[in-house]
Each structure stands twice: as C-alpha cells, then as structure tokens.
Design a protein around this motif. Structure first.
Motif, PDB file in Angstrom:
ATOM      1  N   ALA A 171       3.396 -26.476  -2.424  1.00  0.00           N
ATOM      2  CA  ALA A 171       4.513 -26.562  -1.468  1.00  0.00           C
ATOM      3  C   ALA A 171       5.728 -27.226  -2.110  1.00  0.00           C
ATOM      4  CB  ALA A 171       4.076 -27.322  -0.220  1.00  0.00           C
ATOM      5  N   LEU A 172       5.525 -28.309  -2.850  1.00  0.00           N
ATOM      6  CA  LEU A 172       6.648 -28.965  -3.539  1.00  0.00           C
ATOM      7  C   LEU A 172       7.270 -28.048  -4.581  1.00  0.00           C
ATOM      8  CD1 LEU A 172       5.370 -32.611  -4.047  1.00  0.00           C
ATOM      9  CD2 LEU A 172       7.380 -31.890  -2.745  1.00  0.00           C
ATOM     10  N   THR A 173       6.451 -27.290  -5.290  1.00  0.00           N
ATOM     11  CA  THR A 173       6.963 -26.343  -6.278  1.00  0.00           C
ATOM     12  C   THR A 173       7.844 -25.298  -5.602  1.00  0.00           C
ATOM     13  OG1 THR A 173       5.005 -26.623  -7.671  1.00  0.00           O
ATOM     14  CG2 THR A 173       6.326 -24.645  -8.033  1.00  0.00           C
ATOM     15  N   GLU A 174       7.349 -24.731  -4.523  1.00  0.00           N
ATOM     16  CA  GLU A 174       8.116 -23.692  -3.836  1.00  0.00           C
ATOM     17  C   GLU A 174       9.416 -24.254  -3.260  1.00  0.00           C
ATOM     18  OE1 GLU A 174       5.150 -21.976  -1.209  1.00  0.00           O
ATOM     19  OE2 GLU A 174       4.757 -20.410  -2.689  1.00  0.00           O
ATOM     20  N   TRP A 175       9.374 -25.463  -2.723  1.00  0.00           N
ATOM     21  CA  TRP A 175      10.596 -26.097  -2.223  1.00  0.00           C
ATOM     22  C   TRP A 175      11.572 -26.308  -3.381  1.00  0.00           C
ATOM     23  CZ3 TRP A 175      13.421 -30.466  -3.125  1.00  0.00           C
ATOM     24  CH2 TRP A 175      14.382 -30.780  -2.180  1.00  0.00           C
ATOM     25  N   GLY A 176      11.066 -26.800  -4.516  1.00  0.00           N
ATOM     26  CA  GLY A 176      11.920 -27.011  -5.677  1.00  0.00           C
ATOM     27  C   GLY A 176      12.503 -25.717  -6.216  1.00  0.00           C
ATOM     28  N   ASP A 177      11.704 -24.652  -6.208  1.00  0.00           N
ATOM     29  CA  ASP A 177      12.211 -23.348  -6.656  1.00  0.00           C
ATOM     30  C   ASP A 177      13.367 -22.888  -5.766  1.00  0.00           C
ATOM     31  OD1 ASP A 177      10.295 -23.242  -8.667  1.00  0.00           O
ATOM     32  OD2 ASP A 177       8.966 -21.893  -7.559  1.00  0.00           O
ATOM     33  N   GLU A 178      13.242 -23.135  -4.488  1.00  0.00           N
ATOM     34  CA  GLU A 178      14.255 -22.684  -3.523  1.00  0.00           C
ATOM     35  C   GLU A 178      15.494 -23.578  -3.507  1.00  0.00           C
ATOM     36  OE1 GLU A 178      16.038 -20.464  -0.395  1.00  0.00           O
ATOM     37  OE2 GLU A 178      14.282 -19.975  -1.608  1.00  0.00           O
ATOM     38  N   TRP A 179      15.306 -24.895  -3.554  1.00  0.00           N
ATOM     39  CA  TRP A 179      16.400 -25.816  -3.262  1.00  0.00           C
ATOM     40  C   TRP A 179      16.846 -26.683  -4.433  1.00  0.00           C
ATOM     41  CZ3 TRP A 179      18.754 -24.636   1.027  1.00  0.00           C
ATOM     42  CH2 TRP A 179      18.033 -23.971   2.021  1.00  0.00           C
ATOM     43  N   PRO A 234      11.876 -19.038 -10.543  1.00  0.00           N
ATOM     44  CA  PRO A 234      10.711 -19.911 -10.706  1.00  0.00           C
ATOM     45  C   PRO A 234      10.095 -19.801 -12.100  1.00  0.00           C
ATOM     46  CG  PRO A 234      10.559 -18.699  -8.642  1.00  0.00           C
ATOM     47  CD  PRO A 234      11.723 -18.120  -9.404  1.00  0.00           C
ATOM     48  N   PRO A 235       9.896 -20.949 -12.774  1.00  0.00           N
ATOM     49  CA  PRO A 235       9.283 -20.918 -14.094  1.00  0.00           C
ATOM     50  C   PRO A 235       7.756 -20.784 -14.030  1.00  0.00           C
ATOM     51  CG  PRO A 235       9.896 -23.150 -13.529  1.00  0.00           C
ATOM     52  CD  PRO A 235      10.409 -22.271 -12.420  1.00  0.00           C
ATOM     53  N   ILE A 236       7.171 -21.098 -12.891  1.00  0.00           N
ATOM     54  CA  ILE A 236       5.719 -21.041 -12.705  1.00  0.00           C
ATOM     55  C   ILE A 236       5.434 -20.303 -11.407  1.00  0.00           C
ATOM     56  CG2 ILE A 236       3.638 -22.414 -12.204  1.00  0.00           C
ATOM     57  CD1 ILE A 236       4.514 -22.728 -15.068  1.00  0.00           C
ATOM     58  N   LEU A 237       4.481 -19.399 -11.442  1.00  0.00           N
ATOM     59  CA  LEU A 237       4.018 -18.732 -10.225  1.00  0.00           C
ATOM     60  C   LEU A 237       2.523 -19.011 -10.108  1.00  0.00           C
ATOM     61  CD1 LEU A 237       5.841 -15.309 -10.635  1.00  0.00           C
ATOM     62  CD2 LEU A 237       6.520 -17.234  -9.179  1.00  0.00           C
ATOM     63  N   TYR A 238       2.085 -19.349  -8.927  1.00  0.00           N
ATOM     64  CA  TYR A 238       0.663 -19.622  -8.714  1.00  0.00           C
ATOM     65  C   TYR A 238      -0.050 -18.315  -8.385  1.00  0.00           C
ATOM     66  CZ  TYR A 238       2.227 -24.405  -8.656  1.00  0.00           C
ATOM     67  OH  TYR A 238       2.788 -25.612  -9.006  1.00  0.00           O
ATOM     68  N   ARG A 239      -1.286 -18.194  -8.854  1.00  0.00           N
ATOM     69  CA  ARG A 239      -2.051 -16.977  -8.628  1.00  0.00           C
ATOM     70  C   ARG A 239      -3.468 -17.332  -8.206  1.00  0.00           C
ATOM     71  NH1 ARG A 239      -5.740 -15.623 -12.303  1.00  0.00           N
ATOM     72  NH2 ARG A 239      -5.818 -16.863 -14.200  1.00  0.00           N
ATOM     73  N   VAL A 264      -0.162 -16.842  -4.849  1.00  0.00           N
ATOM     74  CA  VAL A 264      -0.591 -17.863  -3.897  1.00  0.00           C
ATOM     75  C   VAL A 264       0.648 -18.632  -3.456  1.00  0.00           C
ATOM     76  CG1 VAL A 264      -1.894 -20.020  -3.636  1.00  0.00           C
ATOM     77  CG2 VAL A 264      -2.893 -18.104  -4.890  1.00  0.00           C
ATOM     78  N   HIS A 265       0.732 -18.924  -2.148  1.00  0.00           N
ATOM     79  CA  HIS A 265       1.846 -19.674  -1.577  1.00  0.00           C
ATOM     80  C   HIS A 265       1.322 -20.718  -0.619  1.00  0.00           C
ATOM     81  CE1 HIS A 265       4.701 -16.709  -3.124  1.00  0.00           C
ATOM     82  NE2 HIS A 265       3.840 -15.792  -2.734  1.00  0.00           N
ATOM     83  N   ALA A 266       2.107 -21.768  -0.435  1.00  0.00           N
ATOM     84  CA  ALA A 266       1.813 -22.749   0.601  1.00  0.00           C
ATOM     85  C   ALA A 266       2.501 -22.273   1.880  1.00  0.00           C
ATOM     86  CB  ALA A 266       2.347 -24.120   0.208  1.00  0.00           C
ATOM     87  N   ALA A 267       1.873 -22.504   3.013  1.00  0.00           N
ATOM     88  CA  ALA A 267       2.469 -22.055   4.277  1.00  0.00           C
ATOM     89  C   ALA A 267       2.026 -22.961   5.407  1.00  0.00           C
ATOM     90  CB  ALA A 267       2.045 -20.619   4.580  1.00  0.00           C
ATOM     91  N   ALA A 268       2.911 -23.093   6.403  1.00  0.00           N
ATOM     92  CA  ALA A 268       2.533 -23.752   7.647  1.00  0.00           C
ATOM     93  C   ALA A 268       1.831 -22.700   8.498  1.00  0.00           C
ATOM     94  CB  ALA A 268       3.769 -24.286   8.359  1.00  0.00           C
ATOM     95  N   LEU A 269       0.627 -23.021   8.951  1.00  0.00           N
ATOM     96  CA  LEU A 269      -0.164 -22.047   9.695  1.00  0.00           C
ATOM     97  C   LEU A 269      -0.472 -22.546  11.097  1.00  0.00           C
ATOM     98  CD1 LEU A 269      -2.758 -21.061   6.941  1.00  0.00           C
ATOM     99  CD2 LEU A 269      -0.683 -19.830   7.606  1.00  0.00           C
TER     100      LEU A 269
END
Length: 158
Positions: A90-98, A104-109, A117-122
C-alpha cells in the motif's frame, strides 16, 4: 523507535508506528520481505545503514516478534513480520501515485500465477471500495473510559 510513546492514544496506527514507524525499519522489512535478505551484513550493505542503528532495529524486531534471530547474524521474518507485506505494498502504491515523478520502479506479482498484486480497501459485502468511501466506527477494543473522557460522557454513535 520513535522516541515517544502513545500510551494516551487508543490507536492501532500509533501502536504500529512504535514497532515499525522509523524510516530504516520499513526499509529493513522491505528487504527481508521482497529481496529475501536475512543476514546482518547484507542488510548493512544493501541499505548503507550504520551498524549500531541496524543492530538496534533488528533487536527491536526480535523483541516484538517481527523477526526471529537464527545463529549469530541471521534474521528471519515471523508470520507477524510477513503480515506487513500488505502495508508495504500500500505504501509503495501510494508513493508511486503521489511521491514519484516516474513510472513505478517495482511491481508486485503473485508468485503462483504471475499476475499483478495490489493493496486495496475491501468491504465485506461489496469488495473493493474507494478511499473516500471509508469511514470509521467504534470497535470492540475501545475502552469505555476512553470514550467517556473524549466525549464528555456521551456514547459513541456508529
């Protein structure tokens, strides 16, 4: 650690920050989770962190059950440590966006099927939800005396 405790706050975020809120802490855990680093010397080399700071962080992780020490210089994540993966994604995705001017230099798989793979509020009923759709309500761990002190004796409303 942070040098400040949050004893007066009833907050899981504050309690989490006591364990992993220092910048080096998250980078050590990142390397342990995603680069599978376990050896003291490898953490030190990869991060360029001072040995006294690294020693302090690793000892704190062992004391809090985030890592187990194996031998004289090896540190392995426990299930508690592995559970931090979603927070780091989640921190990575926030950092990639903002916080990043580049893609993005890293993508999770997913190691099983190789999909992203992504973090999400469910939501238990609806599935993924937008951040602006998330609110809060009082949980079962909220001490009644804390509510009384914060609200002048009023009961919290869901």
């Amino acid at each position: 650690m942070l040098g400040k405790t949050y004893d007066s706050q009833v907050c899981s975020i504050a309690r989490s920050l006591e364990l992993v809120g220092e910048r080096w802490s998250l980078l050590i855990i990142r390397d342990a989770l995603f680069a599978r680093v376990t050896r003291f010397g490898d953490f030190q080399h990869n991060l360029g962190i001072a040995t006294n700071v690294l020693t302090s962080r690793l000892e704190a992780f062992v004391a809090s059950g985030i890592m187990d020490r194996q031998g004289t210089a090896e540190y392995v994540l426990t299930p508690k440590g592995h559970a931090l993966a979603v927070a780091l994604i989640a921190l990575t995705e926030w950092g990639d966006e903002w916080a990043s001017p580049i893609d993005p230099p890293i993508l999770y798989r997913h190691s099983v099927c190789d999909s992203d793979v992504h973090a999400a509020a469910l939501c238990d009923s609806c599935g993924a939800v937008r951040a602006d759709e998330v609110g809060i309500r009082i949980g079962p761990g909220m001490p009644p005396e804390y509510l009384a002190a914060r609200r002048g004796g009023d009961r919290a409303r869901d």
